[in-house]
Design a protein around this motif. Structure first.
Motif, mmCIF file in Angstrom:
data_model
loop_
_atom_site.group_PDB
_atom_site.id
_atom_site.type_symbol
_atom_site.label_atom_id
_atom_site.label_comp_id
_atom_site.label_asym_id
_atom_site.label_seq_id
_atom_site.Cartn_x
_atom_site.Cartn_y
_atom_site.Cartn_z
ATOM 1 N N UNK A 1 1.062 -1.230 0.099
ATOM 2 C CA UNK A 1 -0.236 0.041 -0.238
ATOM 3 C C UNK A 1 0.837 1.248 0.194
ATOM 4 N N UNK A 2 1.980 1.150 0.769
ATOM 5 C CA UNK A 2 2.766 2.526 0.854
ATOM 6 C C UNK A 2 3.408 2.608 -0.287
ATOM 7 N N UNK A 3 4.249 1.636 -0.676
ATOM 8 C CA UNK A 3 5.110 1.735 -2.065
ATOM 9 C C UNK A 3 4.016 2.165 -3.199
ATOM 10 N N UNK A 4 3.085 1.613 -3.260
ATOM 11 C CA UNK A 4 2.127 1.799 -4.271
ATOM 12 C C UNK A 4 1.648 3.295 -4.270
ATOM 13 N N UNK A 5 1.102 3.898 -3.207
ATOM 14 C CA UNK A 5 0.729 5.128 -3.001
ATOM 15 C C UNK A 5 1.788 6.033 -3.279
ATOM 16 N N UNK A 6 2.769 5.746 -2.755
ATOM 17 C CA UNK A 6 4.249 6.885 -3.211
ATOM 18 C C UNK A 6 4.385 6.936 -4.448
ATOM 19 N N UNK A 7 4.499 5.804 -5.358
ATOM 20 C CA UNK A 7 4.793 5.779 -6.771
ATOM 21 C C UNK A 7 3.420 6.378 -7.673
ATOM 22 N N UNK A 8 2.422 6.195 -7.163
ATOM 23 C CA UNK A 8 1.170 6.707 -7.724
ATOM 24 C C UNK A 8 1.401 8.395 -7.726
ATOM 25 N N UNK A 9 1.552 8.668 -6.287
ATOM 26 C CA UNK A 9 1.312 10.202 -6.169
ATOM 27 C C UNK A 9 2.548 10.870 -6.733
ATOM 28 N N UNK A 10 3.587 10.320 -6.614
ATOM 29 C CA UNK A 10 5.111 11.048 -7.214
ATOM 30 C C UNK A 10 4.841 11.036 -8.679
ATOM 31 N N UNK A 11 4.716 10.026 -9.396
ATOM 32 C CA UNK A 11 4.718 10.160 -10.754
ATOM 33 C C UNK A 11 3.524 10.853 -11.427
ATOM 34 N N UNK A 12 2.298 10.812 -10.652
ATOM 35 C CA UNK A 12 1.245 11.443 -11.311
ATOM 36 C C UNK A 12 1.412 13.144 -11.146
ATOM 37 N N UNK A 13 2.029 13.393 -9.971
ATOM 38 C CA UNK A 13 2.471 14.890 -9.805
ATOM 39 C C UNK A 13 3.318 15.452 -10.746
ATOM 40 N N UNK A 14 4.456 14.758 -11.030
ATOM 41 C CA UNK A 14 5.369 15.159 -12.122
ATOM 42 C C UNK A 14 4.817 15.466 -13.619
ATOM 43 N N UNK A 15 3.862 14.484 -14.125
ATOM 44 C CA UNK A 15 3.295 14.677 -15.116
ATOM 45 C C UNK A 15 2.332 15.745 -15.172
ATOM 46 N N UNK A 16 1.736 15.744 -14.018
ATOM 47 C CA UNK A 16 0.564 16.788 -13.530
ATOM 48 C C UNK A 16 1.189 18.459 -13.596
#
Length: 427
Positions: A18-33
């Motif tokens: 859950x933690x690693x998945x949430x971090x990957x999700x949030x960080x990668x989407x933020x960069x593209x965002x």
């Protein structure tokens, strides 16, 4: 504290996922965002997030399995198709982009809800859990989901690094990029694809409803802290990663609390704090700057007034009462007193029994304000051909923001003038 150490020990496999998945999700989407935000296409993420639902449903119907890679492929196809539809509608009709986004979003989401309802009534036992794509369920992430998240996140980050220069040029000066020969249309499709990837990777955690917030909110928050794109990308990724960890921690300590909404809530709180407290651009900094500017204008207006009175009598050390100053210029008495006291504390004015007068230092500063006022009046009459009785109000504003460099340029442009348009001497 016990829950804190248990969580951050990552001994539980589910906590790790859950933690690693949430971090990957949030960080990668933020960069593209960040790139989507800078292109002023924030609503596009919302449209894609809602448009992926029919892709998920169709992928399940055709494959009969909930394999995350297959579902993500279906989500990617319909998400990408939604952006193509938006571009097609805006380019081939008079419909504006925001209207096109609303049309595409509602149509695709409506189709997705119909397909999801049909699946739920089909009697297929494997369909359980598909509804988590609507609102997300990060707490149910497993190893397969984490692999899918990792692959997409790595693709997003590598693509951003490789095409950083091109994407930056596309965001800030598309016309210049086209002039240099860059394939602008291909770059737009690349950014579209990255946006879809970012949305697709996050819907399983936060759902289609909240995914737009994960895409845009970190970028908007980071923008308040910096004017440099590399720093903005790093800050957005860090903010996103922190919200992912914090959301997972809250969900762990309070199992009834869903992870996805907490991730969005935490990044939203970070954004609100950024809007309020960021130096230079935050609300607090803006209020302080406005107050400082109002104080500066008041001080310089008082200096100019005292200089004018001294100029009339050719005696700058003659004292003038507060009432005399208020009669000459409409300043609230309370503000005038505060401004004069501040000038006194700064060494620009002094008070005697008869009233207020300028010090030598105050005379020099007041002289400069008067000079800037009269130079600007002369510039407006000579270069913009305005009538001399129409330039005073504009000069009242501009005199407070003219820099020494601009003052020197004005002097040179006007050939070091002696008189202003009203035949008053320029000191």
């Amino acid at each position: 504290m016990e829950a804190f150490f248990e969580f951050f020990s990552f001994a539980d496999a589910n906590v790790r996922y859950v933690t690693i998945g949430s971090v990957l999700l949030a960080a990668s989407s933020a960069v593209v965002g960040c790139f989507t935000y800078l292109r002023k296409r924030a609503l596009v993420g919302d449209a894609v997030a809602h448009a992926v639902l029919p892709g998920v449903c169709l992928a399940f119907i055709l494959s009969g399995t909930k394999n995350p890679f297959i579902l993500l492929i279906g989500a990617f196809i319909t998400g990408w198709l939604s952006l193509i539809c938006i571009d097609f509608i805006t380019s081939r009709s008079r419909i504006k982009e925001d209207t096109a986004i609303g049309l595409v979003l509602s149509v695709f989401f409506g189709i997705g809800i119909l397909l999801l309802t049909a699946i739920q009534h089909s009697g297929n036992a494997a369909q359980s859990g598909l509804d988590k794509f609507l609102f997300g369920k990060a707490a149910s992430l497993v190893g397969e989901d984490l692999i899918a998240f990792s692959v997409v996140a790595v693709v997003l980050l590598i693509s951003t690094i490789v095409f950083y220069k091109e994407l930056t040029l596309l965001c800030f000066d598309q016309a210049y990029a086209r002039t240099l020969g860059f394939p602008v249309r291909a770059l737009e499709l690349l950014l579209t694809t990255l946006t879809v990837f970012a949305v697709v990777v996050g819907i399983q955690a936060v759902g289609v409803v909240l995914m737009a917030a994960m895409l845009i909110t970190p970028a908007a928050a980071a923008r308040f802290w910096t004017d440099r794109l590399p720093v903005m990308l790093l800050l957005a990724a860090l903010m996103g990663a922190f919200s992912g960890i914090a959301g997972a921690f809250v969900s762990y300590t309070a199992p009834a609390m869903p992870t996805g909404p907490w991730i969005v809530l935490i990044i939203s709180m970070i954004a609100i704090l950024s809007f309020a407290l960021a130096p230079g651009k935050g609300w607090v900094a803006r209020i302080i700057r406005q107050r400082r500017n109002r104080s500066l204008v008041l001080e310089e207006n008082l200096l100019k007034l005292l200089y004018h009175l001294g100029e009339q009598k050719q005696a700058y050390t003659v004292a003038h009462s507060l009432q005399e100053l208020l009669q000459r210029r409409a300043i609230p008495e309370k503000q005038a007193k505060a401004g004069l006291q501040k000038l006194k504390s700064q060494g620009y004015a002094t008070k005697s029994a008869e009233g207020w007068h300028l010090t030598t230092q105050g005379q020099r500063r007041g002289q400069r304000v008067v000079r800037l006022h009269r130079l600007w009046e002369l510039y407006l009459t000579q270069y913009l051909h305005l009538a001399s009785d129409h330039v005073h109000e504009d000069a009242e504003t501009i005199e407070h923001i003219i820099t020494p460099e601009l003052e020197q340029k004005l002097m040179e442009e006007l050939s070091f003038p002696v008189l202003d348009p009203h035949s008053s001497k320029i000191p």
